[in-house]
Design a protein around this motif. Structure first.
Motif, short mmCIF file in Angstrom:
data_model
loop_
_atom_site.label_atom_id
_atom_site.label_comp_id
_atom_site.label_asym_id
_atom_site.label_seq_id
_atom_site.Cartn_x
_atom_site.Cartn_y
_atom_site.Cartn_z
N LYS A 15 32.89 18.00 80.71
CA LYS A 15 32.79 19.04 79.82
C LYS A 15 31.48 19.81 80.21
N GLU A 31 39.17 19.42 76.51
CA GLU A 31 38.15 18.72 76.24
C GLU A 31 38.50 17.95 75.08
N ASN A 32 39.10 18.29 73.93
CA ASN A 32 39.50 17.45 72.95
C ASN A 32 40.44 16.35 73.51
N ASP A 52 38.50 13.77 75.17
CA ASP A 52 37.83 12.86 74.02
C ASP A 52 38.54 11.77 73.52
N LYS A 71 39.65 9.18 76.29
CA LYS A 71 38.32 8.19 76.27
C LYS A 71 38.22 7.14 75.19
N GLN A 72 38.33 7.62 74.10
CA GLN A 72 38.69 6.86 72.79
C GLN A 72 39.68 5.74 72.94
#
Length: 333
Positions: free
Chosen positions: A35, A102-103, A106, A109-110
């Protein structure tokens, strides 16, 4: 890249995770997007840092962001589809961020605690020590190896480094190389386009000069035709004058011949007269007419060579030689 709204079910299996993971790879750094992620007009995505690297390589004279001078925009080509991206004076900072990607990063990765390509790395085991993972890199041999090989094996006397460090360094080098190649390709494409324009300009200029050359020679043809017409008229005038004079002499000689022939005919008839008295009455006048006719001078005639027209010959050898020496003006390229 097409991310549907219902992407969460994709996170359920390892296969789906790998598929999603591939969609999140930047084509420049070959890593998961970092990002901020920017979306190009062709709908492909790049890390903004990678996009800026390509942009700077393709536009080395462009002022960097924060410079005191205002610079015009530049351009570069999308590494995925080669579409030309035209930027304004803000450079890559004027590109729209792809907040959806980008969301997704995230959330990915979570949902996944393993690093990118971790599955492939976990499966890579040392051939000499089957229970040992490949976790270091031999700088001397330039080959991945395990800790046991460094302690007891073939690489015990070699210089080694953590595999992740070498991995990141070589990934960076490869990313830089890709950016350089992409920028180089853009420059080559620009050179090709420029040379194609040069070819077109050469063809246009040659066509124009051919037209000018034809006009110049057409002008010469017109001058030659006009001069030929003038000289032919001059010959024609003298021809008409000479022929007219000779025909006038022919008319005069013809009139004299006609009168003389009639006089001869009258004289012959008189000679046939049987009566002497009648003959003598006519003969005196006939003799006088014959005497007068014989005294008429008919010596007027064209002088020798009067019919000659050789003085109208022209010598064009020097003109022809001059025409053969016509060349393009020097010093004009």
């Amino acid at each position: 890249m097409n991310f549907a709204v219902g992407f969460k079910p994709l996170l359920g299996t390892s296969q789906n995770m790998d598929s999603l993971e591939k969609q999140l790879i930047c084509p420049i750094c070959l890593e998961m997007f970092t990002k901020p992620v920017v979306i190009l007009p062709c709908q492909h995505n790049l890390c903004r840092k990678c996009a800026n690297d390509i942009f700077q390589a393709s536009n080395p004279l462009w002022q960097s962001r924060g410079s005191t001078s205002v610079s015009s925009g530049g351009r570069f080509r999308c590494p995925s589809c080669r579409h030309e991206v035209v930027l304004d004076r803000h450079g890559v900072y004027g590109l729209q961020r792809n907040l959806l990607v980008e969301n997704i990063i995230d959330i990915y990765k979570q949902e996944s605690s393993r690093p990118l390509h971790a599955k492939a790395e976990q499966q890579l085991m040392c051939e000499e020590h089957e229970d040992e993972k490949i976790n270091i890199y031999c700088l001397s041999c330039e080959a991945p190896t395990c800790s046991m090989c460094k302690v007891f094996g073939a690489h015990k006397d070699c210089e080694v480094a953590p595999l992740s460090n070498v991995y990141k360094r070589q990934k960076g080098e490869l990313s830089d190389g890709i950016a350089m190649l992409v920028a180089g390709n853009d420059r080559i494409q620009a050179i090709i386009t420029q040379m194609e324009e040069i070819c077109k300009t050469i063809e246009d200029n040659a066509r124009r000069q051919k037209q000018h050359l034809c006009l110049r020679f057409d002008s010469l043809y017109s001058i030659l035709e006009e001069r030929k017409k003038e000289l032919l008229q001059e010959i024609g005038r003298e021809q008409e004058e000479k022929v007219q004079r000779v025909r006038e002499l022919i008319r005069q000689y013809g009139d004299h011949l006609e009168v003389s022939s009639k006089l001869v005919e009258s004289a012959i008839q008189s000679m046939e007269e049987p009566q002497m008295a009648v003959y003598l009455q006519q003969s005196k006048e006939l003799i006088k007419k014959i005497t007068d006719m014989s005294k008429v001078s008919m010596s007027s005639r064209p002088e020798p060579g009067y019919e000659n027209m050789d003085h109208f010959s022209v010598n064009v050898d020097h003109v022809a030689e001059m025409l053969r020496t016509i060349e393009f003006q020097t010093g004009q390229h």
